[in-house]
Design a protein around this motif. Sequence first.
Motif, PDB file in Angstrom:
ATOM      1  N   CYS A 154      -7.578 -11.368  -2.122  1.00 25.40           N
ATOM      2  CA  CYS A 154      -8.816 -11.202  -2.036  1.00 25.40           C
ATOM      3  C   CYS A 154      -9.178  -9.671  -2.269  1.00 25.40           C
ATOM      4  O   CYS A 154      -8.724  -8.893  -1.258  1.00 25.40           O
ATOM      5  CB  CYS A 154      -9.350 -11.598  -0.589  1.00 25.40           C
ATOM      6  N   HIS A 155      -9.967  -9.221  -3.028  1.00 22.30           N
ATOM      7  CA  HIS A 155     -10.395  -7.821  -3.508  1.00 22.30           C
ATOM      8  C   HIS A 155     -11.128  -7.366  -2.253  1.00 22.30           C
ATOM      9  O   HIS A 155     -11.024  -6.141  -1.919  1.00 22.30           O
ATOM     10  CB  HIS A 155     -11.109  -7.703  -4.926  1.00 22.30           C
ATOM     11  N   LEU A 156     -12.061  -7.900  -1.677  1.00 22.04           N
ATOM     12  CA  LEU A 156     -12.799  -7.430  -0.473  1.00 22.04           C
ATOM     13  C   LEU A 156     -12.128  -7.301   0.713  1.00 22.04           C
ATOM     14  O   LEU A 156     -12.031  -6.216   1.205  1.00 22.04           O
ATOM     15  CB  LEU A 156     -13.774  -8.691  -0.111  1.00 22.04           C
ATOM     16  N   ALA A 157     -11.028  -8.335   0.701  1.00 22.78           N
ATOM     17  CA  ALA A 157     -10.052  -7.827   2.000  1.00 22.78           C
ATOM     18  C   ALA A 157      -9.306  -6.811   1.715  1.00 22.78           C
ATOM     19  O   ALA A 157      -8.905  -5.848   2.475  1.00 22.78           O
ATOM     20  CB  ALA A 157      -9.176  -9.245   2.393  1.00 22.78           C
ATOM     21  N   ASN A 158      -8.870  -6.784   0.436  1.00 22.50           N
ATOM     22  CA  ASN A 158      -7.957  -5.593   0.139  1.00 22.50           C
ATOM     23  C   ASN A 158      -8.473  -4.070   0.363  1.00 22.50           C
ATOM     24  O   ASN A 158      -8.000  -3.167   0.337  1.00 22.50           O
ATOM     25  CB  ASN A 158      -7.607  -5.766  -1.569  1.00 22.50           C
ATOM     26  N   THR A 159     -10.013  -4.250   0.024  1.00 25.16           N
ATOM     27  CA  THR A 159     -10.660  -3.063   0.409  1.00 25.16           C
ATOM     28  C   THR A 159     -10.763  -2.422   1.869  1.00 25.16           C
ATOM     29  O   THR A 159     -10.511  -1.509   2.272  1.00 25.16           O
ATOM     30  CB  THR A 159     -12.434  -3.011  -0.128  1.00 25.16           C
ATOM     31  N   ALA A 160     -10.870  -3.569   2.534  1.00 29.63           N
ATOM     32  CA  ALA A 160     -10.797  -3.342   4.242  1.00 29.63           C
ATOM     33  C   ALA A 160      -9.348  -2.781   4.239  1.00 29.63           C
ATOM     34  O   ALA A 160      -9.126  -1.784   5.409  1.00 29.63           O
ATOM     35  CB  ALA A 160     -10.914  -4.827   4.999  1.00 29.63           C
ATOM     36  N   ILE A 161      -8.318  -3.436   3.796  1.00 30.91           N
ATOM     37  CA  ILE A 161      -6.997  -2.860   3.967  1.00 30.91           C
ATOM     38  C   ILE A 161      -6.748  -1.460   3.797  1.00 30.91           C
ATOM     39  O   ILE A 161      -6.214  -0.759   4.441  1.00 30.91           O
ATOM     40  CB  ILE A 161      -5.836  -3.927   3.404  1.00 30.91           C
ATOM     41  N   ASN A 162      -7.092  -1.257   2.658  1.00 31.25           N
ATOM     42  CA  ASN A 162      -7.046   0.322   1.964  1.00 31.25           C
ATOM     43  C   ASN A 162      -7.924   1.150   2.775  1.00 31.25           C
ATOM     44  O   ASN A 162      -7.422   2.292   3.423  1.00 31.25           O
ATOM     45  CB  ASN A 162      -7.703   0.493   0.552  1.00 31.25           C
ATOM     46  N   GLU A 163      -9.191   0.807   3.236  1.00 29.48           N
ATOM     47  CA  GLU A 163      -9.918   1.627   4.077  1.00 29.48           C
ATOM     48  C   GLU A 163      -9.267   1.988   5.583  1.00 29.48           C
ATOM     49  O   GLU A 163      -9.401   2.943   6.152  1.00 29.48           O
ATOM     50  CB  GLU A 163     -11.204   1.106   4.252  1.00 29.48           C
ATOM     51  N   GLN A 164      -8.584   0.847   5.888  1.00 29.01           N
ATOM     52  CA  GLN A 164      -7.990   1.149   7.293  1.00 29.01           C
ATOM     53  C   GLN A 164      -6.539   1.490   7.360  1.00 29.01           C
ATOM     54  O   GLN A 164      -6.119   1.941   8.612  1.00 29.01           O
ATOM     55  CB  GLN A 164      -8.030  -0.237   8.062  1.00 29.01           C
ATOM     56  N   THR A 165      -5.935   1.318   6.496  1.00 29.17           N
ATOM     57  CA  THR A 165      -4.435   1.806   6.447  1.00 29.17           C
ATOM     58  C   THR A 165      -4.119   3.026   5.515  1.00 29.17           C
ATOM     59  O   THR A 165      -2.955   3.492   5.643  1.00 29.17           O
ATOM     60  CB  THR A 165      -3.611   0.449   5.984  1.00 29.17           C
ATOM     61  N   GLU A 167      -3.257   2.452   2.467  1.00 27.12           N
ATOM     62  CA  GLU A 167      -2.472   1.685   1.507  1.00 27.12           C
ATOM     63  C   GLU A 167      -3.322   1.202   0.578  1.00 27.12           C
ATOM     64  O   GLU A 167      -4.387   0.343   0.933  1.00 27.12           O
ATOM     65  CB  GLU A 167      -1.560   0.736   2.172  1.00 27.12           C
ATOM     66  N   VAL A 168      -2.974   0.871  -0.815  1.00 24.30           N
ATOM     67  CA  VAL A 168      -3.588   0.333  -1.897  1.00 24.30           C
ATOM     68  C   VAL A 168      -3.031  -0.957  -2.155  1.00 24.30           C
ATOM     69  O   VAL A 168      -1.836  -0.946  -2.830  1.00 24.30           O
ATOM     70  CB  VAL A 168      -3.734   1.302  -3.299  1.00 24.30           C
ATOM     71  N   PRO A 169      -3.648  -2.192  -1.537  1.00 24.39           N
ATOM     72  CA  PRO A 169      -2.853  -3.470  -1.905  1.00 24.39           C
ATOM     73  C   PRO A 169      -2.949  -3.637  -3.292  1.00 24.39           C
ATOM     74  O   PRO A 169      -3.744  -3.417  -4.002  1.00 24.39           O
ATOM     75  CB  PRO A 169      -3.566  -4.345  -1.188  1.00 24.39           C
ATOM     76  N   GLN A 170      -1.980  -4.344  -3.861  1.00 22.61           N
ATOM     77  CA  GLN A 170      -2.014  -4.923  -5.059  1.00 22.61           C
ATOM     78  C   GLN A 170      -2.118  -6.528  -5.332  1.00 22.61           C
ATOM     79  O   GLN A 170      -1.786  -7.183  -4.380  1.00 22.61           O
ATOM     80  CB  GLN A 170      -0.386  -4.599  -5.945  1.00 22.61           C
ATOM     81  N   HIS A 171      -2.963  -6.824  -6.288  1.00 22.16           N
ATOM     82  CA  HIS A 171      -3.059  -8.119  -6.545  1.00 22.16           C
ATOM     83  C   HIS A 171      -1.514  -8.861  -6.703  1.00 22.16           C
ATOM     84  O   HIS A 171      -0.863  -8.173  -7.467  1.00 22.16           O
ATOM     85  CB  HIS A 171      -4.114  -8.628  -7.547  1.00 22.16           C
ATOM     86  N   PRO A 172      -1.354 -10.147  -6.225  1.00 19.27           N
ATOM     87  CA  PRO A 172       0.154 -10.855  -6.817  1.00 19.27           C
ATOM     88  C   PRO A 172       0.305 -10.754  -8.068  1.00 19.27           C
ATOM     89  O   PRO A 172       1.547 -10.469  -8.692  1.00 19.27           O
ATOM     90  CB  PRO A 172       0.022 -12.173  -5.933  1.00 19.27           C
ATOM     91  N   LEU A 173      -0.648 -10.891  -8.949  1.00 19.35           N
ATOM     92  CA  LEU A 173      -0.522 -10.770 -10.344  1.00 19.35           C
ATOM     93  C   LEU A 173       0.055  -9.521 -10.953  1.00 19.35           C
ATOM     94  O   LEU A 173       0.844  -9.429 -11.883  1.00 19.35           O
ATOM     95  CB  LEU A 173      -1.525 -11.391 -11.303  1.00 19.35           C
ATOM     96  N   GLN A 174      -0.352  -8.449 -10.303  1.00 20.29           N
ATOM     97  CA  GLN A 174       0.125  -7.118 -10.658  1.00 20.29           C
ATOM     98  C   GLN A 174       1.572  -7.080 -10.363  1.00 20.29           C
ATOM     99  O   GLN A 174       2.276  -6.452 -11.021  1.00 20.29           O
ATOM    100  CB  GLN A 174      -0.822  -6.074  -9.594  1.00 20.29           C
ATOM    101  N   LEU A 175       1.921  -7.595  -9.105  1.00 15.43           N
ATOM    102  CA  LEU A 175       3.266  -7.473  -8.645  1.00 15.43           C
ATOM    103  C   LEU A 175       4.196  -8.293  -9.550  1.00 15.43           C
ATOM    104  O   LEU A 175       5.308  -7.852  -9.855  1.00 15.43           O
ATOM    105  CB  LEU A 175       3.397  -8.192  -7.411  1.00 15.43           C
ATOM    106  N   ILE A 176       3.827  -9.477 -10.187  1.00 13.15           N
ATOM    107  CA  ILE A 176       4.537 -10.176 -11.194  1.00 13.15           C
ATOM    108  C   ILE A 176       4.630  -9.321 -12.336  1.00 13.15           C
ATOM    109  O   ILE A 176       5.751  -9.466 -13.015  1.00 13.15           O
ATOM    110  CB  ILE A 176       3.605 -11.678 -11.415  1.00 13.15           C
ATOM    111  N   ALA A 177       3.501  -8.860 -12.881  1.00 12.41           N
ATOM    112  CA  ALA A 177       3.316  -8.056 -14.070  1.00 12.41           C
ATOM    113  C   ALA A 177       4.649  -6.857 -13.983  1.00 12.41           C
ATOM    114  O   ALA A 177       5.270  -6.548 -15.005  1.00 12.41           O
ATOM    115  CB  ALA A 177       2.006  -7.442 -14.461  1.00 12.41           C
ATOM    116  N   ARG A 178       4.496  -6.037 -12.845  1.00 13.28           N
ATOM    117  CA  ARG A 178       5.898  -4.970 -12.540  1.00 13.28           C
ATOM    118  C   ARG A 178       7.307  -5.772 -12.458  1.00 13.28           C
ATOM    119  O   ARG A 178       7.993  -4.920 -13.213  1.00 13.28           O
ATOM    120  CB  ARG A 178       5.468  -4.231 -11.250  1.00 13.28           C
ATOM    121  N   ALA A 179       7.279  -6.909 -12.002  1.00 18.16           N
ATOM    122  CA  ALA A 179       8.663  -7.373 -11.867  1.00 18.16           C
ATOM    123  C   ALA A 179       9.148  -7.895 -13.357  1.00 18.16           C
ATOM    124  O   ALA A 179      10.198  -7.698 -13.719  1.00 18.16           O
ATOM    125  CB  ALA A 179       8.498  -8.661 -11.260  1.00 18.16           C
TER     126      ALA A 179
END
Length: 189
Positions: A154-165, A167-179
């Motif tokens: 969720c990009h909206l939840a990822n924004t809250a995570i970034n603002e509060q921590t 840290e820049v969360p990645q979308h799971p598909l980004q992790l797969i692409a890096r893998a």
Amino acid sequence: AALLMDNGFLTDLRTGAEVFSERVLDQDGNVPKGKMLQFFPDSRLVAEHTYDAAEYLIKVHKGEGTALDTDFTGFVPSTVTYHTPCHLKAQNIGLKSRDLIKLTGAKVKLVQQCSGIDGMWGLRAENTDISIPIARKLADEIQRANGDVVAGDCHLANTAINEQTGEVPQHPLQLIARAYGFPEEGDAR
């Protein structure tokens, strides 16, 4: 409905709900399949052919005669803190992104905590006294999980995570692409 509620159009929401109730719902408060198809005749066809990206990839991986390539030659973090978004409950598809990340060999730590966003509600200035403490709980859970990488659908939840921590969360598909060894977008490697 959420858009009307989030923006204070409660009268419009009530009127729409009353019309929906009168015209569509049966006596038990359920939407009969025939009614749904009457109002949205192509809904079954569309629903049968619509997938979340991770849901589709797991379907391919587990399908008869098909499988994803699991020879990951790129970066795979040891641990991934995965935030399960609220919309997964409505989708009722399970944790397909988690399953996809696990294919890489990473250990996945789940965090199931509301981000305080709730559509657009948490982004409105008048709601910050409630939304920020909720997002702070999520941040505490993310930090407690202490993964090498944070991921969420969720990009909206990822924004809250970034603002509060920070840290820049990645979308799971980004992790797969890096893998698989694909460079990050904009990376000239």
